[in-house]
Design a protein around this motif. Structure first.
Motif, mmCIF file in Angstrom:
data_model
loop_
_atom_site.group_PDB
_atom_site.id
_atom_site.type_symbol
_atom_site.label_atom_id
_atom_site.label_comp_id
_atom_site.label_asym_id
_atom_site.label_seq_id
_atom_site.Cartn_x
_atom_site.Cartn_y
_atom_site.Cartn_z
ATOM 1 N N UNK A 136 -7.862 -12.650 30.018
ATOM 2 C CA UNK A 136 -7.241 -12.204 28.772
ATOM 3 C C UNK A 136 -8.068 -11.066 28.195
ATOM 4 N N UNK A 137 -7.417 -9.968 27.826
ATOM 5 C CA UNK A 137 -8.122 -8.844 27.214
ATOM 6 C C UNK A 137 -7.446 -8.474 25.905
ATOM 7 N N UNK A 138 -8.267 -8.096 24.927
ATOM 8 C CA UNK A 138 -7.777 -7.685 23.604
ATOM 9 C C UNK A 138 -8.411 -6.341 23.275
ATOM 10 N N UNK A 139 -7.584 -5.376 22.876
ATOM 11 C CA UNK A 139 -8.073 -4.027 22.635
ATOM 12 C C UNK A 139 -8.793 -3.904 21.299
ATOM 13 N N UNK A 140 -9.414 -2.734 21.092
ATOM 14 C CA UNK A 140 -9.954 -2.375 19.784
ATOM 15 C C UNK A 140 -8.811 -2.363 18.770
ATOM 16 N N UNK A 141 -9.019 -2.911 17.583
ATOM 17 C CA UNK A 141 -7.907 -3.074 16.639
ATOM 18 C C UNK A 141 -7.476 -1.797 15.926
ATOM 19 N N UNK A 142 -6.227 -1.821 15.462
ATOM 20 C CA UNK A 142 -5.705 -0.781 14.577
ATOM 21 C C UNK A 142 -5.475 -1.430 13.220
ATOM 22 N N UNK A 143 -5.982 -0.813 12.150
ATOM 23 C CA UNK A 143 -5.972 -1.420 10.824
ATOM 24 C C UNK A 143 -5.064 -0.645 9.876
ATOM 25 N N UNK A 144 -4.230 -1.359 9.136
ATOM 26 C CA UNK A 144 -3.383 -0.757 8.112
ATOM 27 C C UNK A 144 -3.368 -1.676 6.892
ATOM 28 N N UNK A 145 -3.003 -1.110 5.748
ATOM 29 C CA UNK A 145 -2.763 -1.894 4.542
ATOM 30 C C UNK A 145 -1.254 -2.012 4.377
ATOM 31 N N UNK A 146 -0.743 -3.238 4.224
ATOM 32 C CA UNK A 146 0.695 -3.451 4.172
ATOM 33 C C UNK A 146 1.048 -4.460 3.085
ATOM 34 N N UNK A 147 2.330 -4.752 2.958
ATOM 35 C CA UNK A 147 2.833 -5.693 1.955
ATOM 36 C C UNK A 147 3.687 -6.752 2.645
ATOM 37 N N UNK A 148 3.942 -7.882 1.981
ATOM 38 C CA UNK A 148 4.821 -8.904 2.575
ATOM 39 C C UNK A 148 6.204 -8.358 2.925
ATOM 40 N N UNK A 149 6.727 -7.471 2.096
ATOM 41 C CA UNK A 149 8.054 -6.905 2.347
ATOM 42 C C UNK A 149 8.059 -6.072 3.623
ATOM 43 N N UNK A 150 7.020 -5.276 3.844
ATOM 44 C CA UNK A 150 6.947 -4.467 5.055
ATOM 45 C C UNK A 150 6.823 -5.349 6.294
ATOM 46 N N UNK A 151 6.054 -6.426 6.185
ATOM 47 C CA UNK A 151 5.911 -7.337 7.315
ATOM 48 C C UNK A 151 7.256 -7.921 7.722
ATOM 49 N N UNK A 152 8.037 -8.344 6.738
ATOM 50 C CA UNK A 152 9.337 -8.941 7.037
ATOM 51 C C UNK A 152 10.278 -7.938 7.702
ATOM 52 N N UNK A 194 0.862 -15.364 -2.811
ATOM 53 C CA UNK A 194 0.402 -14.871 -4.109
ATOM 54 C C UNK A 194 -0.180 -13.466 -4.028
ATOM 55 N N UNK A 195 -0.414 -12.962 -2.815
ATOM 56 C CA UNK A 195 -1.007 -11.647 -2.648
ATOM 57 C C UNK A 195 0.070 -10.587 -2.477
ATOM 58 N N UNK A 196 -0.166 -9.412 -3.067
ATOM 59 C CA UNK A 196 0.810 -8.327 -2.993
ATOM 60 C C UNK A 196 0.517 -7.369 -1.850
ATOM 61 N N UNK A 197 -0.742 -7.325 -1.386
ATOM 62 C CA UNK A 197 -1.119 -6.445 -0.288
ATOM 63 C C UNK A 197 -2.016 -7.189 0.694
ATOM 64 N N UNK A 198 -1.897 -6.821 1.978
ATOM 65 C CA UNK A 198 -2.727 -7.395 3.023
ATOM 66 C C UNK A 198 -3.366 -6.277 3.833
ATOM 67 N N UNK A 199 -4.464 -6.620 4.487
ATOM 68 C CA UNK A 199 -4.994 -5.778 5.549
ATOM 69 C C UNK A 199 -4.471 -6.368 6.853
ATOM 70 N N UNK A 200 -3.691 -5.585 7.594
ATOM 71 C CA UNK A 200 -3.126 -6.029 8.870
ATOM 72 C C UNK A 200 -3.943 -5.425 10.006
ATOM 73 N N UNK A 201 -4.501 -6.272 10.851
ATOM 74 C CA UNK A 201 -5.341 -5.848 11.969
ATOM 75 C C UNK A 201 -4.590 -6.192 13.258
ATOM 76 N N UNK A 202 -4.138 -5.172 13.969
ATOM 77 C CA UNK A 202 -3.288 -5.389 15.146
ATOM 78 C C UNK A 202 -4.071 -5.126 16.425
ATOM 79 N N UNK A 203 -3.958 -6.052 17.371
ATOM 80 C CA UNK A 203 -4.620 -5.946 18.662
ATOM 81 C C UNK A 203 -3.570 -5.997 19.769
ATOM 82 N N UNK A 204 -3.745 -5.193 20.795
ATOM 83 C CA UNK A 204 -2.927 -5.344 21.981
ATOM 84 C C UNK A 204 -3.547 -6.443 22.833
ATOM 85 N N UNK A 205 -2.750 -7.420 23.220
ATOM 86 C CA UNK A 205 -3.246 -8.560 23.982
ATOM 87 C C UNK A 205 -2.560 -8.606 25.343
#
Length: 213
Positions: free
Chosen positions: A2-18, A121-132
């Protein structure tokens, strides 16, 4: 393997995730019990979680069911527990303090229909995405979600400053598509990206430079 790449980081909201991920996901919530405050969430596609569950139970890595069973969820939970345990060992060394986590809590959520209840309860998240990648079985993405306030606290600890002095600026800079050197170093401090010095549990999942064997 199993390999996981270096992450890509963004700031997002619950609405964008959905809107960006309108499908069923296994949501793994991990609470910190010592050393750090708050929790973080791992999000894995239901089909990928099914393959992981089959591998954990000694199968060839197939998933032909329409949904995950209770046994499948338990197997995925054990895999996530081992992975986060190893990452926590590395975090303890990085922050120079004892860090403990509670056993992970798993739920199956269709993000297109409902949000992430533990962090509603949070309006913003830090989303850390990895290719797996899992050999020829999985070529997908795993995502870690951290509330912005928790991310600010971690950045402040790493930089040795107060949250007000460094947290807000660093979180905003991490979402830049071409971040400078310092935020890139902060990105590698996420639990999944950190390289553990030793595995917590003597199982088949061992992490070394973003690899599990």
């Amino acid at each position: 393997k199993v390999s996981i790449t270096t992450p890509m980081v963004t700031v997002t909201t619950p609405e964008k995730l959905r809107s960006e991920y309108p499908r069923p996901y296994v949501v793994v919530e991990v609470d910190y019990t010592e050393g750090l405050q708050g929790s973080n969430i791992l999000i894995v596609k239901e089909s990928d979680a099914g393959i992981i569950a089959d591998l954990m139970m000694g199968g060839p890595g197939s998933f032909k069911q329409t949904t995950l069973s209770e046994i499948d969820m338990s197997a995925v939970g054990e895999a996530m527990n081992q992975m986060m345990g190893s990452a926590t060992t590395s975090l303890s060394s990085m922050f120079n303090r004892r860090i403990d986590i509670a056993p992970p809590s798993l739920t199956l959520v269709d993000l297109g229909k409902s949000g992430l209840e533990p962090t509603s309860e949070y309006k913003e998240f830090v989303a850390i995405k990895f290719k797996m990648e899992i050999e020829n079985l999985v070529d997908s993405e795993i995502m870690q979600i951290i509330p912005v306030e928790s991310a600010k606290n971690m950045i402040a600890l790493l930089m040795g400053t107060s949250t007000e002095e460094s947290g807000a600026e660093a979180v905003l800079e991490m979402s830049d598509p071409e971040p400078p050197v310092q935020p890139a170093q902060v990105v590698r401090s996420s639990p999944l990206a950190a390289e553990p010095k030793a595995p917590v549990v003597n199982q088949s999942w061992e992490q070394s430079s973003y690899e599990y064997e």
